[in-house]
Design an enzyme around this catalytic site. Structure first.
Site, short mmCIF file in Angstrom:
data_model
loop_
_atom_site.label_atom_id
_atom_site.label_comp_id
_atom_site.label_asym_id
_atom_site.label_seq_id
_atom_site.Cartn_x
_atom_site.Cartn_y
_atom_site.Cartn_z
N HIS A 100 -24.10 -88.03 8.33
CA HIS A 100 -25.50 -88.36 8.61
C HIS A 100 -25.60 -89.53 9.60
O HIS A 100 -26.35 -89.47 10.58
CB HIS A 100 -26.19 -88.71 7.28
CG HIS A 100 -27.56 -89.23 7.45
ND1 HIS A 100 -28.62 -88.40 7.77
CD2 HIS A 100 -28.06 -90.48 7.39
CE1 HIS A 100 -29.71 -89.14 7.89
NE2 HIS A 100 -29.40 -90.40 7.66
N ASP A 153 -17.54 -66.54 23.56
CA ASP A 153 -17.02 -65.29 23.02
C ASP A 153 -16.33 -64.44 24.09
O ASP A 153 -15.30 -63.84 23.83
CB ASP A 153 -18.14 -64.48 22.35
CG ASP A 153 -18.41 -65.00 20.94
OD1 ASP A 153 -17.44 -65.30 20.23
OD2 ASP A 153 -19.58 -65.11 20.56
N CYS A 159 -24.50 -69.48 29.09
CA CYS A 159 -24.95 -70.38 28.01
C CYS A 159 -23.80 -70.78 27.10
O CYS A 159 -24.01 -71.38 26.05
CB CYS A 159 -26.09 -69.76 27.23
SG CYS A 159 -25.64 -68.24 26.40
#
Ligand code: PEP
Ligand code: MG
Length: 572
Positions: free
Chosen positions: A189, A455, A502
Site C-alpha cells: 500500500h 503476448d 499497447c
C-alpha cells in the site's frame, strides 16, 4: 545508512516524523456487575467518535485519492456501522465481565482470524482493515490521542513500520515529502500511494524505528533505495546535488507535456496511456498523454465477489470518458484466463492456460457476460470518444462473431431508447501470430489494430512471458517479432486503418524508435513512460528513424539490433 527497496523515485532531505505503534495498556482485570453499563457507554462513545473520524478520512480520501482508494475507508465505515461488531463487543463486556477496551481487543482478534481464513484473497486482505479499525476504537475508548497526520506544521518524511491505509489517507499531503518503512514490497500500500503522490519512498528497510527519532534529518533516495540518517555535510551536499538533478530532469519532462509528439521533419504520432480503472487517466493526462490506448477492463472484475453489472460498468466507462473530455479511449473487452483469474468465475483446469479458454474465447461462449459489458461500453460512448477492442483474436471468424454480438446489443439498446455512439469504432488486438499473418484480411473487418506485443512476443518466440528462467529469450526486438509487427503495420495502412502498440514494448525508448520508423500511428504505455518516448520522437526525423529501421531489418539478432540503436541514440 540503511538500504531498502526503492519503490518511488526522487530524493528528499527533510525532518523525520517517526510513527511508532505504541501499545495500549489494556485493562484485562475483571470488572464488577455495576461497572458494565459504564463500559458499554464508553464503547458507544468510542464508536461514535471513530465513525466521525473515519467519515472525515473518507471525505479526504475521496478528494485526494479518488473513489477507488476511498473504498478502503468506506469499508472501515461499514465495519463500524455494522451492528455485529458492536453486539459482539457488548456481549463480551456483559458475559465475560471485562473492560470495553479488552473486549474490543478480543472481538477484533477473533474477527481478524475469521477473515484471515476466508477463501477469497480479497476478504483475507480485509483482516488488515479490521486491525486498523480495532486500533482506532481502542484508542478512542482509552482516550489515547492518535497522531493526527492531517495537520502538520512543517515538511516531514514519515518513518514507520509500514503505513496503514488510514495513515496515508488522513495525512497532510502538502507536508509529507517522503516515506521510509521497515517492511513492505513494490506492491505494498505504501509503495502504491507514494507513486500516486509522486513522492520518494523506500520500503522494506529493516530496523528503522529504533534508529531514527522524530526531528532527525533524513535523506530518502527513492531511486536507489538509500535512507541516510543525520548525514554529514559532504553527504548532504552530494544528495542535494542529486536531488536538484532529479528535479531538473523532472521539470524537463514536464515541459515536454505541452509539446506535440512530432519528429523533427513534422511527422506526428499519438502517445497514449494504458489504464486499469477510470482514475488512471489522471496520470496519463498529467504526463501529456492524448488518449487511452488500452483500458484493461478485467481490473473492474477483480477484487470482488461477483461480476460487475451493466450499471456499475457503465459508470466506470462514463467516468473515464468524461475525464478524458472527448479524447479517445480504447476499451478492451474482458481479457481473463491465462494468468488472470476471477474468484467467482470457474475456469477448467488446463495444462496450458495461456493457450486455453481465455479472453474472447470465454466471451463468445458466455454471451450474457459479453453482452453486459458491450452494452455498458456502448452506453458509455454517449459521453465521450470510446472505442471497443477485442483481445486474443486468432482469426476472422471470431471478429465476425464478436461484431454480431455487438450488433445485437445495439439493437436492444435502440429499442430501449438508450443513447450510444452509432459510429463506435471497433478494433482488435493483434497478439497471436496467426492474426499477424492474416492482418491483410483482418484489416478489412475493423477500424483499427492495436498490437499486443506482450503476448505476440511470447507466442511468436514460444517463451512464457511469466517464466523468469527463460526471460533472456523474451525479446521484442527479435527479428521475427519485428517482421511480424512491420507486416501488421503495413497491412493496416494498406486498408487505411490506424495501427497502435499497447504492449510494454511501446514504452522502451529503443523500441519506440524502431516502431516510429515502421510508421506506427499510436504508442500506448504506462503513463510515466510517455515523456521519455516523446523526448525520443521529438529528437529524430522520420527519415532517420526509417534508415535505422532498415539497417535493423538486415540484422540477425535482437542483441545486435539493440546495441546498434543504442549507439545511434548517443548522437542525439
Ligand atoms: C499485450 O499482450 O501486449 C497486452 C497489452 O495485453 P496484456 O498485457 O493485458 O495481455
Ligand atoms: Mg495480451
Amino acid at each position: 545508512m540503511k538500504k531498502g527497496i526503492a519503490v518511488s523515485p526522487g530524493i528528499v532531505i527533510s525532518k523525520a516524523l517517526v510513527l511508532k505503534e505504541e501499545v495500549v495498556d489494556l485493562n484485562t482485570n475483571a470488572i464488577s456487575e455495576q461497572a458494565i453499563a459504564g463500559e458499554i457507554s464508553r464503547l458507544e462513545d468510542a464508536l461514535k467518535k471513530s465513525a466521525l473520524q473515519v467519515a472525515k478520512i473518507v471525505e479526504k480520501a475521496l478528494e485526494e485519492l479518488g473513489a477507488e482508494k476511498a473504498q478502503v475507508f468506506e469499508a472501515h465505515k461499514m465495519l463500524l456501522d455494522d451492528p455485529v461488531l458492536k453486539d459482539t463487543i457488548t456481549e463480551k463486556i456483559k458475559k465475560e465481565g471485562i473492560s470495553a477496551d479488552y473486549a474490543t481487543h478480543k472481538a477484533v482478534e477473533e474477527l481478524k482470524v475469521v477473515f484471515e481464513m476466508m477463501d477469497s484473497e480479497y476478504m483475507r486482505e480485509r483482516a488488515a482493515d479490521i486491525k486498523d479499525i480495532g486500533q482506532r476504537l481502542i484508542n478512542n475508548i482509552v482516550g489515547k490521542e492518535t497522531i493526527d497526520l492531517a495537520v502538520l506544521n512543517e515538511d516531514v518524511v514519515i518513518i514507520g513500520k509500514d503505513l496503514t491505509p488510514s495513515d496515508t489517507a488522513s495525512m497532510d499531503k502538502a507536508r509529507v515529502k517522503g516515506f521510509a518503512t521497515e517492511i513492505g514490497g513494490r506492491t505494498s500500500h505504501t509503495a502504491i500511494i507514494a507513486r500516486t503522490l509522486e513522492i520518494p519512498a523506500v520500503v522494506g528497510c529493516g530496523q528503522l524505528l529504533d534508529e531514527i527519532k522524530t526531528g532527525d534529518t533524513v535523506v530518502i533516495d527513492g531511486s536507489t533505495g538509500e535512507v541516510c540518517i543525520n548525514p554529514a555535510q559532504t553527504e548532504l551536499d552530494e544528495y542535494s546535488r542529486k536531488a536538484a538533478e532529479f528535479q531538473a530532469r523532472k521539470e524537463k519532462m514536464k515541459a515536454l507535456k505541452a509539446l506535440p509528439p512530432e519528429t523533427t521533419d513534422g511527422h506526428r504520432v499519438e502517445l497514449a496511456g494504458n489504464i486499469g480503472k477510470p482514475e488512471d487517466v489522471i496520470p496519463v493526462l498529467e504526463n501529456g498523454g492524448e488518449a487511452v490506448g488500452l483500458f484493461r477492463t478485467e481490473f473492474l472484475y477483480m477484487n470482488r465477489e461477483n461480476f460487475p453489472n451493466e450499471e456499475e460498468q457503465f459508470m466506470a466507462y462514463k467516468s473515464a470518458a468524461e475525464r478524458m473530455s472527448g479524447r479517445p479511449i480504447i476499451i478492451r473487452t474482458l481479457d481473463i484466463g491465462g494468468d488472470k483469474h476471477l474468484p467467482y468465475l470457474e475456469l477448467p483446469e488446463e495444462a496450458n492456460p495461456f493457450l486455453g479458454y481465455r479472453a474472447i474465447r470465454i466471451c463468445l461462449e458466455q454471451t450474457d457476460l459479453f453482452k453486459t459489458q458491450l452494452k455498458a461500453i456502448l452506453r458509455g460512448s454517449a459521453f465521450g470518444k470510446l472505442k471497443v477492442m477485442f483481445p486474443m483474436i486468432s482469426g476472422i471468424a471470431e471478429i465476425r462473431k464478436a461484431k454480431a454480438v455487438l450488433e445485437e446489443c445495439k439493437i436492444e439498446l435502440r429499442s430501449a431508447g438508450a443513447a450510444f455512439d452509432e459510429n463506435l469504432e471497433v478494433g482488435i488486438m493483434i497478439e497471436i501470430p496467426s492474426a499477424a499473418m492474416m492482418a491483410d484480411q483482418l484489416a478489412k473487418e475493423v477500424d483499427f489494430f492495436s498490437i499486443g506485443t506482450n503476448d505476440l512476443c511470447q507466442y511468436t518466440l514460444a517463451v512464457d512471458r511469466m517464466n523468469e528462467k527463460i526471460s533472456d529469450l523474451y525479446d521484442p526486438l527479435h527479428p521475427a517479432v519485428l517482421r511480424l509487427i512491420k507486416k501488421v503495420i503495413d497491412d493496416g495502412h494498406k486498408e487505411g486503418i490506424m495501427v497502435g502498440v499497447c504492449g510494454e514494448m511501446a514504452s522502451g525508448v529503443e523500441n519506440a524508435l524502431i516502431l516510429l520508423g515502421m510508421g506506427l500511428d499510436e504508442f500506448s504505455m504506462s503513463a510515466v513512460a510517455i515523456p521519455y518516448v516523446k523526448e525520443v520522437i521529438r529528437n529524430i526525423s522520420l527519415v532517420k528513424a526509417q534508415e535505422i529501421l532498415n539497417k535493423c531489418l538486415q540484422m540477425e539478432t535482437g542483441a545486435q539490433i539493440k546495441e546498434y540503436i543504442q549507439n545511434e541514440m548517443k548522437s542525439f
